[in-house]
Design a protein around this motif. Sequence first.
Motif, PDB file in Angstrom:
ATOM      1  N   ARG A 116     -15.389 -67.459 -39.828  1.00  0.00           N
ATOM      2  CA  ARG A 116     -16.600 -66.653 -40.007  1.00  0.00           C
ATOM      3  C   ARG A 116     -17.831 -67.543 -40.204  1.00  0.00           C
ATOM      4  NH1 ARG A 116     -14.967 -61.203 -43.283  1.00  0.00           N
ATOM      5  NH2 ARG A 116     -13.081 -60.811 -42.086  1.00  0.00           N
ATOM      6  N   GLN A 117     -17.670 -68.627 -40.969  1.00  0.00           N
ATOM      7  CA  GLN A 117     -18.791 -69.551 -41.171  1.00  0.00           C
ATOM      8  C   GLN A 117     -19.205 -70.193 -39.848  1.00  0.00           C
ATOM      9  OE1 GLN A 117     -17.161 -72.146 -44.202  1.00  0.00           O
ATOM     10  NE2 GLN A 117     -18.303 -71.114 -45.823  1.00  0.00           N
ATOM     11  N   THR A 118     -18.227 -70.555 -39.040  1.00  0.00           N
ATOM     12  CA  THR A 118     -18.518 -71.151 -37.741  1.00  0.00           C
ATOM     13  C   THR A 118     -19.251 -70.156 -36.843  1.00  0.00           C
ATOM     14  OG1 THR A 118     -16.577 -72.579 -37.907  1.00  0.00           O
ATOM     15  CG2 THR A 118     -17.497 -72.250 -35.696  1.00  0.00           C
ATOM     16  N   GLU A 119     -18.772 -68.910 -36.821  1.00  0.00           N
ATOM     17  CA  GLU A 119     -19.441 -67.878 -36.018  1.00  0.00           C
ATOM     18  C   GLU A 119     -20.873 -67.659 -36.503  1.00  0.00           C
ATOM     19  OE1 GLU A 119     -16.923 -64.448 -36.345  1.00  0.00           O
ATOM     20  OE2 GLU A 119     -15.490 -65.193 -34.869  1.00  0.00           O
ATOM     21  N   LEU A 120     -21.048 -67.578 -37.811  1.00  0.00           N
ATOM     22  CA  LEU A 120     -22.370 -67.378 -38.379  1.00  0.00           C
ATOM     23  C   LEU A 120     -23.292 -68.544 -38.025  1.00  0.00           C
ATOM     24  CD1 LEU A 120     -24.194 -65.604 -40.134  1.00  0.00           C
ATOM     25  CD2 LEU A 120     -23.346 -66.848 -42.128  1.00  0.00           C
ATOM     26  N   ASN A 122     -22.984 -70.580 -35.464  1.00  0.00           N
ATOM     27  CA  ASN A 122     -23.277 -70.527 -34.027  1.00  0.00           C
ATOM     28  C   ASN A 122     -24.358 -69.492 -33.732  1.00  0.00           C
ATOM     29  OD1 ASN A 122     -21.388 -72.513 -33.492  1.00  0.00           O
ATOM     30  ND2 ASN A 122     -19.781 -71.085 -32.926  1.00  0.00           N
ATOM     31  N   ASN A 123     -24.265 -68.338 -34.377  1.00  0.00           N
ATOM     32  CA  ASN A 123     -25.279 -67.296 -34.190  1.00  0.00           C
ATOM     33  C   ASN A 123     -26.646 -67.766 -34.687  1.00  0.00           C
ATOM     34  OD1 ASN A 123     -23.673 -65.345 -32.940  1.00  0.00           O
ATOM     35  ND2 ASN A 123     -22.928 -64.573 -34.897  1.00  0.00           N
ATOM     36  N   LEU A 124     -26.649 -68.464 -35.802  1.00  0.00           N
ATOM     37  CA  LEU A 124     -27.907 -68.991 -36.333  1.00  0.00           C
ATOM     38  C   LEU A 124     -28.521 -69.988 -35.351  1.00  0.00           C
ATOM     39  CD1 LEU A 124     -30.046 -69.328 -38.546  1.00  0.00           C
ATOM     40  CD2 LEU A 124     -28.554 -71.035 -39.607  1.00  0.00           C
ATOM     41  N   ASP A 180     -29.403 -57.541 -36.131  1.00  0.00           N
ATOM     42  CA  ASP A 180     -28.839 -57.003 -34.894  1.00  0.00           C
ATOM     43  C   ASP A 180     -27.386 -57.434 -34.719  1.00  0.00           C
ATOM     44  OD1 ASP A 180     -31.272 -55.870 -34.334  1.00  0.00           O
ATOM     45  OD2 ASP A 180     -31.892 -57.425 -32.914  1.00  0.00           O
ATOM     46  N   ILE A 181     -27.094 -58.677 -35.057  1.00  0.00           N
ATOM     47  CA  ILE A 181     -25.723 -59.199 -34.926  1.00  0.00           C
ATOM     48  C   ILE A 181     -24.804 -58.475 -35.919  1.00  0.00           C
ATOM     49  CG2 ILE A 181     -24.274 -61.242 -35.355  1.00  0.00           C
ATOM     50  CD1 ILE A 181     -26.677 -62.898 -34.264  1.00  0.00           C
TER      51      ILE A 181
END
Length: 184
Positions: A116-120, A122-124, A180-181
């Motif tokens: 989840r941290q990696t996804e967050l 990447n989104n950032l 939005d994400i």
Amino acid sequence: MFHKEITDTQLWNAVRANDQQSFNKLFDKYWVSVYKTSYKYLRDKEGSQEIVHDIFLSIWNRRHELVIDSFPAFLLTAARYQIYSRKKLKRFTFDSTSELAADPYTTSNDADIRIRQTELNNNLQLTLRGLPNRCQEIFRMSRFECLSNDEIAMHLGISKRTVENQLTMALRHIRSHMKDIAEH
């Protein structure tokens, strides 16, 4: 005959013109202070030596693109960034064998949290790309390098108010895109 001491600016200009001797003089002049600053926060001789090496290697490799007005200020900022990065890396270092042996359930939660941290993250990073370059740079210096608004303003040669405005713009942009994400 009087000997005029060469200034950091003169040495830096010579370095930019590929003068290895001038680079060595800057290294000799400042390596101890970078090492002491690093050691003060890390309490690790080898890590502090690596920071000195990494900073000066980066300076030499990027000598044609870097703009350094104050060598001591630049080195302090670079050391802070390196120290912060290493401390952050230490916090997230994962020793799988000891954690697996300790509690297999915790490990699966840790893996989920890391994903989840990696996804967050990447989104950032994707969201930041939607900002103007200067705004991205100011945001990264503030949030990732932990520089104050005054330090950023001084480093970039802009007003503190400009830094504040750019950070406000970046945070609005991030909030709207991350919202939005989260809704999807």
